[in-house]
Design an enzyme around this catalytic site. Structure first.
Site, short mmCIF file in Angstrom:
data_model
loop_
_atom_site.label_atom_id
_atom_site.label_comp_id
_atom_site.label_asym_id
_atom_site.label_seq_id
_atom_site.Cartn_x
_atom_site.Cartn_y
_atom_site.Cartn_z
N MET A 65 0.94 -0.63 0.28
CA MET A 65 -0.18 0.22 0.48
C MET A 65 0.70 1.17 0.26
SD MET A 65 -2.86 0.27 -0.37
CE MET A 65 -3.47 2.75 -0.39
N GLU A 81 2.04 5.24 -0.33
CA GLU A 81 0.99 6.59 -0.43
C GLU A 81 -0.60 7.00 -1.17
OE1 GLU A 81 1.98 11.54 0.79
OE2 GLU A 81 3.37 10.51 -0.09
N PHE A 82 -0.42 7.10 -2.53
CA PHE A 82 -1.50 7.54 -3.41
C PHE A 82 -2.62 6.03 -3.90
CE2 PHE A 82 -0.03 11.75 -3.77
CZ PHE A 82 1.30 11.63 -3.32
N GLY A 83 -2.14 5.07 -2.96
CA GLY A 83 -3.02 4.24 -4.18
C GLY A 83 -2.09 2.31 -3.65
N ASP A 84 -2.44 1.52 -3.62
CA ASP A 84 -1.71 0.14 -4.11
C ASP A 84 -0.74 0.30 -4.36
OD1 ASP A 84 -5.27 -1.45 -4.27
OD2 ASP A 84 -3.86 -1.16 -2.37
N VAL A 85 -0.04 -1.07 -4.67
CA VAL A 85 1.13 -1.14 -5.10
C VAL A 85 1.17 -2.69 -5.17
CG1 VAL A 85 3.52 -1.42 -5.16
CG2 VAL A 85 2.76 0.08 -3.67
N ASP A 118 15.61 10.47 3.19
CA ASP A 118 14.17 9.73 3.82
C ASP A 118 15.11 8.57 4.02
OD1 ASP A 118 10.47 8.95 3.83
OD2 ASP A 118 12.38 9.11 5.41
P1 AMP Z 1 6.03 2.86 -1.16
O1 AMP Z 1 4.54 3.84 -2.31
O2 AMP Z 1 6.94 2.67 -2.32
O3 AMP Z 1 5.86 2.84 -0.07
O4 AMP Z 1 5.80 1.47 -1.49
C1 AMP Z 1 4.23 0.20 -0.72
C2 AMP Z 1 4.99 -0.93 -0.72
O5 AMP Z 1 5.37 -1.30 -1.70
C3 AMP Z 1 6.31 -1.30 0.29
O6 AMP Z 1 6.12 -1.24 1.07
C4 AMP Z 1 7.18 -2.48 -1.09
O7 AMP Z 1 6.51 -3.30 -0.16
C5 AMP Z 1 5.59 -2.38 -2.07
N1 AMP Z 1 6.97 -2.10 -3.53
C6 AMP Z 1 7.16 -0.89 -4.15
N2 AMP Z 1 7.38 -0.96 -4.93
C7 AMP Z 1 8.14 -1.72 -5.12
C8 AMP Z 1 8.98 -2.96 -5.84
N3 AMP Z 1 9.25 -2.32 -7.29
N4 AMP Z 1 8.88 -3.67 -6.13
C9 AMP Z 1 8.31 -4.89 -4.89
N5 AMP Z 1 7.57 -4.16 -3.85
C10 AMP Z 1 7.34 -3.42 -4.18
#
Ligand code: AMP
Length: 938
Positions: free
Chosen positions: A613, A615-619, A730
């Site tokens: 998850m 800041e702006f939505g699902d990953v 950060d």
């Molecule tokens: P973020 O918005 O970058 O904090 O992403 C949220 C969560 O998504 C992270 O804590 C990761 O667990 C997962 N995530 C983000 N980007 C990736 C990526 N490129 N590959 C795998 N997991 C990711």
């Protein structure tokens, strides 16, 4: 013989003539006889008829006639005359004429006047009429003859008639002079005027204006000899309140007015006004209506406008756009204007009641109003140069020409209170050069006039003037000065400086040009050996390194300060280094995204599952197949629906930042989807997710070398970022992603924008206190050195397998403890060198901290010399170990490469990253390691 009588009536009026009265006639031979005229009315005549005797000389004289101002008098004689032919036996003696004489005299009672004193006027003959006597009937033909004579010398005159043998009866003699009668022309009165002395002379007469009139132009006329007025010039105009009627000026009646002396008539009072008396020059306004000083009397009386309507304010950083609608009632006028009152307001307590109130004071003169603050005709004003984060009240007043007269100017207003936002700093206004050499320029500048917050750093952009902006370099500094080195000699450079606050970068300053000179060295002190200076300056620390390697083992804690400068210099002076561009400096966020990120066709993305998850939505994770390339696994971040413009901008800014990086330890951006919804950011897929969770999951499962390998990767990514002048802010294990090969990559490039949202609030609540350097917490000095502090924390997180830094201490306690010198202890089984490196990263003075470049070198050495990692905090050092500890500390701190066998100067320089000084040393004769060892301070 016939008898006739001369009669002189008292008053005979002729047009334009004044008749002079004739009195008694004095005569000799002439007889006064009464006869009957044609109508049988008895008349008196003077007669003479001595036609039978020769040499007649009979005179008949009038009394003295006063001239009465006349200059030319007319004598009209009526007479009868007998035709000599009709008289038998008079041949030779009979005459048919008589003579007219005059004599001027002041004496009105002259008893005897000599004949010779008389001046002859004319011989008068009967024109055609002769009196005939028919049988039984008498036909009397009356002749009238007029003669004129100039009489100017005396007060009066006498007339005389001389008979030389005719048979005459003088019926009447009328003496008169001519005048131009009293008249009014062009509202000027011209008096009764006696004509001039000559028949051709004109008498100029000045008229006087009639009552209630005034001269427009001097009124003049000419009185002709005939008594006719000629050539009127000039004239008069009726006074205000009067109009011409029949040659006079009559007062305007009630309800009418006349404001000016003019030939116009009175006018009806304009709307909303009245006149109650005759002769009004202006009409008074009805109650509640007014007339401005500049209003003509013909204008209707008017009213002040009502207040402006629908005041709207739009705040844009430290500017406010105010717009309003015109007043509902304009009061019958078209000269409505607006003025703006600007008040700067603060919430304060009432001194007596203690209640909260908004206390307002007038804004300072530095506030700008466009187009103006007063006298506005438009209904829109841009107010700029306001203070950031400040309450302002704006009062818009509507006025017109009668607002002042009505005494109600302040009532017609509308107000609005706004609060300004944060704003980027204003541009630096000037740059000074404080030192110039062949290769360097030292610059300084003042803080911007309007910093609009705490200045976090300055960015200096410069380029060779000839190069224009095709290729430029950027330096960042926290102070208001910078030494720019490695410049070309005798070259003009153009510099721009801009400041950055939490609100982002301000505008660059205008260009300032400075030239390097031909002096090879800066003037550090007199008598300094130039070769030594060359080495000292061009490779700061080289001699120290050599000296330390050969002669001493330094234990100084300030071991990084000198070499840091080197590295900074190296970073900024390498023209090949790409510089990070802040996407927030683009006015159009789409321009930044398209410059730095590739647009991906959504059809080439296959989403598989949600992995996190953001800041702006699902990953999500998924696959990307770009034509011509093999399918790859990707992570897909999407922007959830219902986003604002700002959210869209912030979301895409991470891609704009990421897209500028290309490094194996930085998460790689594959592209973005912006042309359809939802917006997506596609990055490489990191199978093991975030580092903190990954380590916690695999607690104690890795060797120290593996852990150091991970740290090395992170350091390498961070070196790359700091070389690009990007400050992460950060850096934490949670923002490091790990792939299936345990490669760590730096990710999450969003914190800077979070801080920009609301520095006051976000700063204390959202800042990652435990990972952040004290100067960044206190002064917001976010730099690569503060990133180094964070890196030290990441090291600690890694070595402790994802432990939370400072465990469950609260943020305030953490800040206080750090302030008091407390530092995290070495995690269990942590090699001493690693903990020492952590402690170095946590140096209070940021200049004392190692750079990422040094950290990277250090880690590389550790990996190449795993023995150095063997000793942990729990081991007791032996005498031999102490030796090696000293050695390893030297490696960490000052001479990382000296421990590694090297065979040539070039190799040695390369190993310490200073290969560019090879030529300099070679030119100075230092071609072998032995010769280097022989180098002394002298
Ligand atoms: P973020 O918005 O970058 O904090 O992403 C949220 C969560 O998504 C992270 O804590 C990761 O667990 C997962 N995530 C983000 N980007 C990736 C990526 N490129 N590959 C795998 N997991 C990711």
């Amino acid at each position: 013989m016939f008898v006739s009588q001369v009669s002189f009536p008292d008053n005979i009026t002729y047009k334009h003539c004044v008749v002079i009265q004739l009195h008694v006639c004095v005569c000799l031979q002439w007889e006064e006889v009464s006869i009957m005229d044609e109508k049988n009315i008895p008349i008196r005549t003077y007669q003479v008829c001595n036609v039978l005797e020769p040499n007649q000389n009979n005179w008949l004289r009038t009394d003295w006639i006063p001239r009465s101002g006349a200059q030319r008098v007319y004598v009209e004689v009526k007479f009868t005359l007998r035709d000599c032919n009709s008289l038998p036996g008079v041949t030779g003696t009979c005459k048919e004429t008589f003579n007219l004489y005059y004599h001027e005299s002041n004496e009105d009672r002259e008893s005897y006047i000599k004949e010779s004193s008389f001046i002859k006027v004319d011989t008068v003959a009967a024109d055609e009429s002769f009196t005939q006597v028919d049988v039984g009937d008498r036909i009397m033909k009356l002749n009238t003859e007029v003669r004129d004579v100039k009489v100017m010398m005396r007060k009066g005159f006498y007339l005389a008639f001389q008979d030389v043998g005719a048979c005459i009866a003088l019926v009447s003699v009328r003496v008169f002079f001519k005048t131009c009668p009293l008249t009014i022309r062009n509202l000027a009165t011209f008096p009764d005027t006696v004509t001039g002395a000559d028949t051709s002379s004109l008498v100029e007469v000045r008229g006087s204006c009639v009552n209630q009139s005034e001269e427009r132009e001097e009124p003049k006329m000419y009185c002709g000899a005939d008594g006719e007025w000629l050539v009127p010039i000039g004239g008069c105009l009726c006074n205000p309140g009067y109009q011409e009627k029949g040659g006079t000026c009559k007062a305007c009646s009630v309800g009418f007015y006349k404001a000016k002396s003019s030939d116009a008539g009175c006018s009806k009072c304009p709307p909303h006004s009245h006149s109650l008396r005759d002769g009004a020059t202006v009409c008074d306004c009805h109650s509640g209506f007014f007339r401005a000083d500049s209003d003509p009397p013909s204008m209707a009386c008017t009213q002040p406008p009502s207040g402006p309507q629908q005041l709207i304010s739009v705040v844009n950083e430290t500017s406010v756009v105010l717009e309003w609608a015109p007043p509902r009632r304009l009061g019958g006028r078209s000269d409505t204007s607006y003025s703006l009152e600007c008040l700067i307001c603060q919430t304060g307590s009432h001194s007596q009641t203690g209640s909260k109130a908004l206390l307002c004071l007038p804004c300072g003169s530095d506030v700008l109003f466009s187009p103006d603050q007063t006298g506005l005709k438009s209904t829109r004003v841009v107010v700029s140069e306001l203070r950031a984060h400040t309450h302002y009240t704006f009062i818009v007043h509507a006025r017109n020409g009668v607002s002042q007269a009505s005494g109600a100017g302040a009532a017609q207003s509308v107000s609005v209170t706004v609060t300004t936002n944060q704003a980027a700093p204003s541009p630096v206004s000037s740059i000074l050069v404080t030192d110039v050499t062949r290769h360097s320029l030292s610059l300084s500048w003042q803080q911007p006039d309007r910093p609009n917050g705490v200045i976090l750093e300055y960015e200096v952009k410069f380029y060779e003037k000839d190069q224009k902006e095709r290729s430029y370099r950027i330096m960042r500094t926290f102070s208001r000065s910078v030494d720019v080195t490695a410049l070309n000699p005798l070259t003009v450079y153009v510099f721009h400086v801009r400041a950055r606050t939490a609100a982002g970068y301000g505008e660059f300053s205008s260009p300032f040009e400075f030239a390097t000179n031909s002096d090879p060295f800066p003037l550090i002190g007199e008598g300094v050996n130039s070769a030594f200076l060359l080495l000292s300056v061009s490779g700061v620390g080289i001699l120290l390194l050599i000296s330390a390697a050969v002669f001493i083992i330094s234990r100084r804690r300030s071991k990084y300060s000198k070499t840091k400068q080197d590295s900074e210099e190296e970073k900024h002076l390498n023209p090949g280094v790409k510089i990070y561009v802040d996407p927030f400096t683009y006015e159009d966020p789409d321009q930044a995204i398209h410059e730095f990120a590739k647009e991906i066709d959504v059809s080439s993305i296959h989403i598989e599952r949600v992995i996190g998850m953001g800041e702006f939505g699902d990953v999500c994770s998924g696959r990307l197949r770009v034509q011509g390339k093999r399918e790859i696994y990707v992570a897909i971040k999407s922007l959830k629906a219902g986003y604002s413009d700002k959210q869209r901008r912030d979301f895409l800014s991470e891609a704009s930042i990421m897209g500028q990086f290309d490094h194996p330890n930085i998460i790689r951006l594959e592209g973005v989807v912006t042309r359809c919804k939802p917006l997506m950011i596609i990055t490489e897929y990191m199978e093991n997710g975030s580092l903190d969770a990954f380590l916690r999951k695999h607690d104690g499962q890795f060797t120290v070398i593996q852990l150091v390998g991970m740290l090395r990767g992170i350091a390498s990514g961070m070196k790359y970022l700091s070389d690009m002048s990007y400050v992460h802010r950060d850096l934490a294990a949670r923002n490091i992603l790990v792939n299936s090969n345990l490669v760590c990559k730096v990710s999450d490039f969003g914190l800077s924008r979070v801080l920009e949202d609301d520095p006051e609030v976000a700063y204390t609540t959202r800042i990652p206190i435990r990972w952040t350097a004290p100067e960044a917490i206190t002064y917001r000095k976010f730099t690569s050195a503060s990133d180094v502090w964070s890196y030290g924390i990441v090291m600690w997180e890694v070595v402790s397998y994802g432990e939370r830094p400072y465990w469950d201490m609260n943020n305030q306690d953490v800040i206080k403890a750090i302030e008091e010198g407390y530092r995290l202890p070495a995690p269990m089984d942590c090699p001493v060198v690693l903990h020492q490196l952590m402690l170095d990263c946590w140096e209070r003075e940021r200049a004392e901290r190692p750079t990422f470049s040094q950290i990277l070198n250090m880690l590389d050495k550790l990996i190449r010399n795993p023995g150095t990692l063997r000793r942990t905090g729990g081991d007791r050092p032996t005498a031999t170990l102490l030796e090696s500890e000293l050695g390893s500390e030297v490696c960490v701190s000052v001479l990382p490469e000296v421990c590694v066998p090297v065979s040539s100067v070039c190799e040695w320089l390369r190993s310490i990253g200073l290969e560019r000084y090879g030529d300099t040393l070679a030119a100075a004769g230092y071609t072998s390691l032995d010769s280097l060892l022989a180098l002394t301070h002298q």
